[in-house]
Design a protein around this motif. Structure first.
Motif, short mmCIF file in Angstrom:
data_model
loop_
_atom_site.label_atom_id
_atom_site.label_comp_id
_atom_site.label_asym_id
_atom_site.label_seq_id
_atom_site.Cartn_x
_atom_site.Cartn_y
_atom_site.Cartn_z
N UNK A 8 0.73 -1.27 0.15
CA UNK A 8 -0.29 0.19 -0.11
C UNK A 8 1.07 1.30 -0.26
N UNK A 9 1.92 1.16 0.10
CA UNK A 9 2.33 2.51 1.27
C UNK A 9 2.98 2.87 -0.50
N UNK A 10 3.67 1.34 -1.26
CA UNK A 10 4.26 1.67 -2.08
C UNK A 10 3.86 2.69 -3.43
N UNK A 11 1.87 2.33 -3.38
CA UNK A 11 1.43 2.74 -4.42
C UNK A 11 0.74 4.20 -4.04
N UNK A 12 0.66 4.88 -2.62
CA UNK A 12 0.93 5.73 -1.72
C UNK A 12 2.03 6.83 -1.87
N UNK A 13 3.15 6.37 -2.11
CA UNK A 13 4.03 7.67 -1.46
C UNK A 13 3.86 8.15 -2.21
N UNK A 14 3.95 8.17 -4.25
CA UNK A 14 4.20 9.53 -5.13
C UNK A 14 2.66 10.52 -4.76
N UNK A 15 1.40 9.91 -3.87
CA UNK A 15 1.27 10.77 -3.59
C UNK A 15 1.71 11.81 -2.55
N UNK A 16 1.89 11.42 -1.10
CA UNK A 16 2.15 11.75 -0.23
C UNK A 16 3.88 12.71 0.01
N UNK A 17 4.20 12.68 -2.02
CA UNK A 17 5.54 13.52 -2.10
C UNK A 17 4.74 14.63 -2.39
N UNK A 18 3.97 14.73 -3.13
CA UNK A 18 3.11 15.53 -3.50
C UNK A 18 2.38 16.79 -2.42
N UNK A 19 2.26 16.43 -1.24
CA UNK A 19 1.63 16.69 -0.28
C UNK A 19 3.21 17.38 0.49
N UNK A 20 2.08 18.57 0.95
CA UNK A 20 3.24 19.86 2.01
C UNK A 20 3.03 19.39 2.85
N UNK A 21 4.17 19.72 3.81
CA UNK A 21 4.46 18.70 5.29
C UNK A 21 5.16 20.17 6.02
N UNK A 22 4.83 20.09 7.35
CA UNK A 22 5.60 20.36 8.18
C UNK A 22 6.64 20.29 8.82
N UNK A 23 8.09 21.22 8.89
CA UNK A 23 9.07 20.77 9.50
C UNK A 23 9.46 20.84 10.84
#
Length: 84
Positions: A8-23
């Motif tokens: 599941x993480x391999x499928x979702x990882x490209x989408x998660x890279x586009x999401x903004x994060x808080x440092x």
């Protein structure tokens, strides 16, 4: 899972890279600072829970005026905290 299956993480990882994060913070907050902000937020919430909304009469029948429902949901009918 089969050896050829995708995780599941391999499928979702490209989408998660586009999401903004808080440092991550550079240093941890002190206990005094944490207690201050906790006390401040609790005080604001309590003040909001006793401040009545303008224009609402407490005698208007409502589903949420039931004491059982109010205690389960933790609300006071017609207060600012109900809007949150």
């Amino acid at each position: 899972m089969a050896s050829g299956g995708r995780r599941f993480i391999d499928v979702v990882e490209p989408i998660l890279r586009l999401m903004p994060t808080v440092p991550k913070p550079k240093e941890a907050l002190s206990m005094g600072s944490r207690l201050f902000w906790t006390f401040l937020s609790i005080t604001v919430y309590l003040l909001m829970s006793i401040t009545p909304l303008y224009g609402l009469s407490p005698t208007t029948p409502s589903f949420f005026m039931s004491p059982a429902i109010a205690s389960i949901l933790g609300i006071t009918f017609g207060s600012l905290a109900q809007l949150v």
